[in-house]
Each structure stands twice: as structure tokens, then as C-alpha cells.
Write a protein that holds these residues in place. Structure first.
Motif, PDB file in Angstrom:
ATOM      1  N   TYR A   1      67.789  40.364  -0.037  1.00  0.00           N
ATOM      2  CA  TYR A   1      67.490  41.516   0.808  1.00  0.00           C
ATOM      3  C   TYR A   1      66.269  42.221   0.207  1.00  0.00           C
ATOM      4  O   TYR A   1      65.940  42.029  -0.953  1.00  0.00           O
ATOM      5  N   GLY A   2      65.640  43.065   1.006  1.00  0.00           N
ATOM      6  CA  GLY A   2      64.523  43.867   0.506  1.00  0.00           C
ATOM      7  C   GLY A   2      63.272  43.697   1.314  1.00  0.00           C
ATOM      8  O   GLY A   2      62.513  44.644   1.540  1.00  0.00           O
ATOM      9  N   MET A   3      63.009  42.460   1.778  1.00  0.00           N
ATOM     10  CA  MET A   3      61.900  42.163   2.680  1.00  0.00           C
ATOM     11  C   MET A   3      62.350  40.991   3.542  1.00  0.00           C
ATOM     12  O   MET A   3      62.324  39.849   3.101  1.00  0.00           O
ATOM     13  N   ASN A   4      62.821  41.315   4.731  1.00  0.00           N
ATOM     14  CA  ASN A   4      63.351  40.291   5.634  1.00  0.00           C
ATOM     15  C   ASN A   4      62.700  40.417   7.004  1.00  0.00           C
ATOM     16  O   ASN A   4      62.508  41.527   7.501  1.00  0.00           O
ATOM     17  N   ILE A   5      62.380  39.271   7.596  1.00  0.00           N
ATOM     18  CA  ILE A   5      61.898  39.248   8.970  1.00  0.00           C
ATOM     19  C   ILE A   5      63.088  38.855   9.857  1.00  0.00           C
ATOM     20  O   ILE A   5      63.671  37.785   9.677  1.00  0.00           O
ATOM     21  N   PHE A   6      63.501  39.768  10.742  1.00  0.00           N
ATOM     22  CA  PHE A   6      64.674  39.548  11.583  1.00  0.00           C
ATOM     23  C   PHE A   6      64.256  39.296  13.030  1.00  0.00           C
ATOM     24  O   PHE A   6      63.462  40.060  13.600  1.00  0.00           O
ATOM     25  N   ASP A   7      64.794  38.241  13.609  1.00  0.00           N
ATOM     26  CA  ASP A   7      64.653  37.983  15.040  1.00  0.00           C
ATOM     27  C   ASP A   7      65.851  38.619  15.730  1.00  0.00           C
ATOM     28  O   ASP A   7      66.939  38.039  15.769  1.00  0.00           O
ATOM     29  N   LEU A   8      65.671  39.837  16.230  1.00  0.00           N
ATOM     30  CA  LEU A   8      66.796  40.577  16.811  1.00  0.00           C
ATOM     31  C   LEU A   8      67.284  39.930  18.096  1.00  0.00           C
ATOM     32  O   LEU A   8      68.476  40.037  18.432  1.00  0.00           O
ATOM     33  N   GLY A   9      66.389  39.257  18.827  1.00  0.00           N
ATOM     34  CA  GLY A   9      66.813  38.569  20.036  1.00  0.00           C
ATOM     35  C   GLY A   9      67.798  37.462  19.713  1.00  0.00           C
ATOM     36  O   GLY A   9      68.853  37.344  20.361  1.00  0.00           O
ATOM     37  N   ALA A  10      67.476  36.646  18.707  1.00  0.00           N
ATOM     38  CA  ALA A  10      68.398  35.583  18.292  1.00  0.00           C
ATOM     39  C   ALA A  10      69.673  36.172  17.693  1.00  0.00           C
ATOM     40  O   ALA A  10      70.772  35.632  17.870  1.00  0.00           O
ATOM     41  N   TRP A  11      69.538  37.279  16.989  1.00  0.00           N
ATOM     42  CA  TRP A  11      70.690  37.930  16.351  1.00  0.00           C
ATOM     43  C   TRP A  11      71.712  38.367  17.402  1.00  0.00           C
ATOM     44  O   TRP A  11      72.923  38.201  17.201  1.00  0.00           O
ATOM     45  N   ARG A  12      71.248  38.888  18.509  1.00  0.00           N
ATOM     46  CA  ARG A  12      72.169  39.386  19.546  1.00  0.00           C
ATOM     47  C   ARG A  12      72.995  38.260  20.171  1.00  0.00           C
ATOM     48  O   ARG A  12      74.026  38.531  20.805  1.00  0.00           O
ATOM     49  N   ARG A  13      72.582  37.037  19.989  1.00  0.00           N
ATOM     50  CA  ARG A  13      73.324  35.904  20.539  1.00  0.00           C
ATOM     51  C   ARG A  13      74.323  35.326  19.548  1.00  0.00           C
ATOM     52  O   ARG A  13      74.909  34.268  19.770  1.00  0.00           O
ATOM     53  N   THR A  14      74.532  36.009  18.431  1.00  0.00           N
ATOM     54  CA  THR A  14      75.466  35.537  17.398  1.00  0.00           C
ATOM     55  C   THR A  14      76.611  36.538  17.222  1.00  0.00           C
ATOM     56  O   THR A  14      76.638  37.598  17.845  1.00  0.00           O
ATOM     57  N   ASN A  15      77.540  36.181  16.346  1.00  0.00           N
ATOM     58  CA  ASN A  15      78.646  37.083  15.997  1.00  0.00           C
ATOM     59  C   ASN A  15      78.523  37.535  14.541  1.00  0.00           C
ATOM     60  O   ASN A  15      79.526  37.689  13.834  1.00  0.00           O
ATOM     61  N   ILE A  16      77.274  37.747  14.087  1.00  0.00           N
ATOM     62  CA  ILE A  16      77.027  38.108  12.687  1.00  0.00           C
ATOM     63  C   ILE A  16      77.729  39.415  12.326  1.00  0.00           C
ATOM     64  O   ILE A  16      78.384  39.514  11.279  1.00  0.00           O
ATOM     65  N   ARG A  17      77.608  40.423  13.168  1.00  0.00           N
ATOM     66  CA  ARG A  17      78.215  41.723  12.854  1.00  0.00           C
ATOM     67  C   ARG A  17      79.730  41.596  12.760  1.00  0.00           C
ATOM     68  O   ARG A  17      80.358  42.179  11.855  1.00  0.00           O
ATOM     69  N   GLU A  18      80.352  40.859  13.675  1.00  0.00           N
ATOM     70  CA  GLU A  18      81.806  40.699  13.660  1.00  0.00           C
ATOM     71  C   GLU A  18      82.257  39.972  12.391  1.00  0.00           C
ATOM     72  O   GLU A  18      83.284  40.328  11.783  1.00  0.00           O
ATOM     73  N   THR A  19      81.500  38.947  11.989  1.00  0.00           N
ATOM     74  CA  THR A  19      81.838  38.218  10.760  1.00  0.00           C
ATOM     75  C   THR A  19      81.718  39.132   9.544  1.00  0.00           C
ATOM     76  O   THR A  19      82.571  39.120   8.641  1.00  0.00           O
ATOM     77  N   TYR A  20      80.678  39.935   9.530  1.00  0.00           N
ATOM     78  CA  TYR A  20      80.458  40.893   8.444  1.00  0.00           C
ATOM     79  C   TYR A  20      81.641  41.848   8.333  1.00  0.00           C
ATOM     80  O   TYR A  20      82.184  42.072   7.242  1.00  0.00           O
ATOM     81  N   HIS A  21      82.059  42.432   9.477  1.00  0.00           N
ATOM     82  CA  HIS A  21      83.189  43.360   9.479  1.00  0.00           C
ATOM     83  C   HIS A  21      84.476  42.684   9.035  1.00  0.00           C
ATOM     84  O   HIS A  21      85.279  43.250   8.276  1.00  0.00           O
ATOM     85  N   SER A  22      84.683  41.457   9.515  1.00  0.00           N
ATOM     86  CA  SER A  22      85.922  40.742   9.203  1.00  0.00           C
ATOM     87  C   SER A  22      86.069  40.515   7.700  1.00  0.00           C
ATOM     88  O   SER A  22      87.131  40.782   7.122  1.00  0.00           O
TER      89      SER A  22
END
Length: 534
Positions: free
Chosen positions: A415-436
């Protein structure tokens, strides 16, 4: 005294002077008993040996032969030398090794008083005539005592450093207070950011959007200044600075009074995001309010810790994992970027302890190949301390869930300098996995991992990371002072991750100038708070 040999070598005449009279003695050699050649060789050998005998006798006398009271004593001293034998040092060494082995496994006598210095040890030896075994016990006791004291000092140093890293320097606290006061009394400090005519740029994906989450005004100013000054097209930069409610007024004042033009800067407080509710962030609410968790991060870090079973390096890592910032909502916000910025497609997320040294616009041109997170991997590199991180460094693989689902040899990323593709991110369940996984770790009483936001992110982004060139992100400037300066100068982004932040007194002096060069020392607020250039 003179010796005269007859021509036939059959007689020897010895002449000498005694009180003025000449004494003669003639010795006739019987040929049948010994040949003249044998006698000649014998005398010749004695002529060579006698000087050596004289020298050895003199040496032994100097060493104390005069104390010998018998020929037997003299023989014991002269014998080994005359016969060319070695002394007893080898036997003495073997005896000393034997004593050391006995002392190593034995118990130090309870009544043995240990000296405090080498001089005192020498004095005690002279006065008390200790035997070799007692001497060895004293040496062992002294070494163990000094080792304990050095170890305790090292742990105390690490604790003090941890407290220093967790504290807010007086100058930075002063800066926040003065700017907050300015916000309430100065209309210019409250002006809208960005101006109304630039608001459409906040969601324009043709611009380069940077997101920074911090409550450190000085650090935020350095990140923005370094990005703008290093950019080839600063007019294409849009900064979204997110801060907490208590820092919002001061942060807004700074960027209202110190323009980053031609870049655009937006200041947002957590309280201004309608999406950040207890319903959407239930786990973080629990993390901040659960007493056990708060005690873990804010409580006594020594109580209950068995320091005899850990090394200073491991203890330092544990202290780093117990930094209070890891239960801050600001630190967890990065997992909610797609929801917080619904109109943006590609963003670069920056920590507040970085400095940008190169133009970062090429990051938006990197093809992430459908992945979400462009990051530098930290499992390979020349730096064994910073660039040798695998999953086993972050997770407790004795936990059954961790052992079942994760691979200890999998490469970690930073972490610290990351390039995020938010469009691709919205098509995943990353947040749900993180919470779980975060919930599971809370139920397990933090036995799955200890270190803040990166471990659950390593799981949540599993299969969604695209490695980028390490040139873009150099880590470890807050961990060690021996960072290679030439490599540092070439890096696009340098990261002071670790305890020794450049704005802290414990920051490394040789690395600090790369950060301070972007501090606005012309500001009255900086000068009045005595934030001086180092």
C-alpha cells in the motif's frame, strides 16, 4: 688454561697458571679404549652445546630457578628445554576448556558477588586469589548480566520509539490549531475548494485523480506540492484530500491560503460522505468501539509480553502492528473508494508519508489487464528487510482458517502508491471479502493477523493485483537509515513507511531532506509554529 694435543692425538697436555706457577698435566689416551677421532668429535660437539646450556641456564635463573632447592627441580625446568619439548600450555588450555564446560552447565553460586567492571574483576582476583573455576563463573555471570542490561535497554528504546512515532509533534499540533482558528476568523480560509467553475473537473476522467486520506496537514501539503512540482502537466492533476472532522477546518484553511494551482484540490471530511454510515461500515464501527480492540492498540504494550522469548526485531514488528492508526477510519477508507467516488474510473491512491519525485501521468497508461490494483510487489528485491514480504510475514498460519485458505509463500504487495481501476473494482466482491475476513479476525480475538489494513486487503485483492515496476514505489525510508541514496533519487515515489517519519524527531537525518524540500517554509503558520528546516 690451555690444551695441547700431540701430533699423534695420543696425549693431551693441560697447562695453567696458579699464583704465578705453571701447572702441567699430561693425559695419555689409550688407543685401545677410544679412538682419537671419537674424542675429537666429542669435544667438538661439547664446544657447540656448552654455550646453549649456559644461555638456557641463565634464562631459567631469570625465571626463578634460584628458588629451586634441588637438582630435581632444576632438572624439571631444564629438561624440557634441553630435550626440545614444548611447555605445559597445551595441557593448561585443555584444562581451562574443561573448566569452561563445567561452568557452562553449572549453576552460578548464589553467594558469588559479581564485579561491575573489568578493573574491579582484576582487583578481586588479586585480593581473593580465586581459582580458575570461580574466575570462570564470575566471567559468565558478568556476561549474562551485561547481556540482560543491553537487551532491556534495547526493548526500552523500542518502546520509546513507538511512543514517539504515535505522538503528534508540537509544531504540527500548533499548525492544526492555528489554521483551525484561521478558518473561523478569515473568510479567505473558508473559500470554496475548488472554485465553482472547476467543480466539473472533480468527476472528469480525462484528468489524473489522486486520492489522499490523512489528518496530517503538513504531510498532506508535502504530498500535493511534490506531485505538482514533479508533474509535466500539473494542470491535469486533481487531488481529493479526505480528512476527519476535527482536522477538516485546518486542512481546508491550508489549501485555501496556499494554492496548488494549476492543480485542483478538493477537501472532504469523513462527515461529508453520506455513504459512510454504520450500516455500510459496521465492522469499522465495531473496531473503533470494542474495548478489547482499543486496549490492544492503546493499552500497555509491555504488560503480559514475554520479552525473553522474542527478539528486538520481532518486538519492533509487534509494536508497529499495534499503532493506533490501524483502527482509524481514515486508514480503512481505501477499501470504499468505488463507493466514495462513484463517477471516477481510474485513480492513484497515496499515503501521506510519500514524496513524488517524477511525473506520474504514465501510471494512467498502464494496462492493468482487467485487474483492479496496480501495486509494487514486496517479495523480491535487494533489500532483505523491506522487499522480502510474503503472506507468512502477515498471517498466523497456525490458525486453521488461514492455513486452509492462504499460501504462506504467496508474494505480498505494498500500500502507499496504488493505481486502482474503480470500474473493474465495482464488478468484484472485494469489499465483501474484506469485511468477511475482518469480522472473522475480530471473532478470533485478532489471532489471524495483527497488522492493520494490509492483511485483509491481501486476501480481498487476491487475484486482482497487477504487479508494476518497483521504480514507481520505493519503500522502507521509515524503517532503516542505510537506504541507498542513488536508488532513492531515481525512484518515482519514495515512501517513509515505518516509525521514523520525516516530520518526527526520530526521522533519519540523511533521508529527511528529500521530504523537507517540499515543505512551504515561507508560510507564516509554519514559521510561527517553529517548524524549522533541517
Amino acid at each position: 688454561m690451555q690444551l695441547h694435543f700431540s701430533p699423534s692425538m695420543r696425549s693431551i697436555t693441560i697447562s695453567g697458571t696458579n699464583n704465578g706457577f705453571i701447572d702441567l698435566m699430561k693425559i695419555k689416551v689409550a688407543a685401545r679404549h677410544i679412538s682419537y677421532r671419537t674424542l675429537f668429535h666429542t669435544i667438538l660437539i661439547l664446544a657447540f652445546l656448552l654455550p646453549f646450556v649456559f644461555i638456557l641456564t641463565a634464562l631459567v635463573t631469570l625465571e626463578g630457578v634460584n628458588k629451586c632447592s634441588s637438582f630435581d627441580c632444576l632438572g624439571r625446568r631444564l629438561g624440557p628445554r634441553l630435550l626440545g619439548r614444548v611447555d605445559d600450555s597445551g595441557r593448561l588450555v585443555k584444562d581451562f576448556y574443561k573448566i569452561l564446560n563445567e561452568v557452562k552447565t553449572g549453576e552460578i553460586p548464589a553467594n558469588l558477588k559479581l564485579p561491575d567492571s573489568f578493573d574491579q574483576l582484576v582487583s578481586d582476583m588479586k585480593n581473593n586469589q580465586y581459582d580458575a573455576k570461580t574466575f570462570a563463573f564470575m566471567l559468565r555471570g558478568m556476561m549474562e548480566k551485561f547481556e540482560r542490561e543491553v537487551r532491556e535497554s534495547k526493548f526500552a528504546e523500542l518502546m520509546n520509539k513507538h511512543f514517539a512515532a504515535s505522538s503528534i509533534p508540537k509544531g504540527i499540533h500548533c499548525l492544526s490549531l492555528r489554521l483551525t482558528d484561521e478558518y473561523s476568523s478569515n473568510a479567505h480560509a473558508r473559500k470554496q475548494l475548488p472554485p465553482p467553475e472547476l467543480l466539473p473537473l472533480l468527476s472528469d476522467n480525462s484528468y489524473h485523480h489522486f486520492i489522499l486520506s490523512t489528518d496530517n496537514i503538513l504531510a498532506a501539503s508535502v504530498v500535493v506540492n511534490s506531485a505538482v512540482q514533479s508533474s509535466l502537466k500539473p494542470e491535469k492533476i486533481v487531488f481529493h484530500v479526505i480528512t476527519d472532522k476535527k482536522t477538516y477546518a485546518g486542512m481546508h484553511s491550508w489549501f485555501a491560503l496556499n494554492s496548488a494551482s494549476p492543480a485542483v484540490v478538493e477537501i472532504k471530511g469523513i462527515h461529508q460522505f453520506d455513504w459512510l454510515t454504520r450500516e455500510n461500515v459496521p465492522v469499522l464501527e465495531a473496531v473503533e468501539n470494542q474495548n478489547g480492540i482499543r486496549d490492544y492498540y492503546h493499552g500497555n504494550h509491555i504488560a503480559g509480553a514475554n520479552l525473553s522469548d522474542t527478539s528486538p526485531r520481532k518486538f519492533a514488528s509487534k509494536l508497529q502492528a499495534r499503532s493506533p492508526k490501524y483502527i482509524s477510519l481514515l486508514n480503512h477508507l481505501r477499501i470504499y473508494l468505488p463507493e466514495l467516488f462513484p463517477n471516477l474510473e481510474k485513480v492513484v491512491f497515496l499515503d501521506d508519508d510519500v514524496v513524488i519525485q517524477r511525473d506520474l501521468s504514465p501510471l494512467w497508461e498502464i494496462d492493468l489487464e482487467g485487474k483492479v490494483n496496480g501495486a509494487v510487489e514486496t517479495c523480491r528485491g535487494e533489500d532483505d528487510w523491506v522487499m522480502s514480504k510474503h503472506f507468512r510475514n502477515y498471517f498466523n498460519f497456525s490458525h486453521p482458517l488461514v492455513k486452509e485458505h492462504l499460501n504462506p509463500d504467496e508474494c505480498a504487495w505494498a500500500y502507499g502508491m496504488n493505481i486502482f481501476d474503480l470500474g473493474a473494482w465495482r464488478r468484484t466482491n472485494i469489499r465483501e471479502t474484506y469485511h468477511s475476513w475482518l469480522k472473522e479476525n475480530l471473532r478470533s480475538n485478532l489471532t489471524m493477523w495483527k497488522l492493520g489494513t494490509l492483511p485483509p486487503a491481501l486476501i480481498a485483492f487476491k487475484g486482482h493485483v497487477h504487479p508494476i515496476d518497483p521504480y514507481w514505489h520505493m519503500l522502507g525510508l521509515g524503517y532503516q537509515n542505510n537506504t541507498d541514496i542513488e536508488s532513492l533519487k531515481k525512484a518515482a515515489v519514495i515512501h517513509y513507511n515505518g516509525q521514523s517519519k520525516p516530520w518526527l524527531p526520530i526521522g533519519f537525518e540523511r533521508l529527511r531532506p528529500f521530504w523537507t524540500k517540499y515543505v512551504n517554509y515561507s508560510s507564516d503558520f509554519v514559521r510561527n509554529c517553529h517548524i524549522l528546516e533541517s
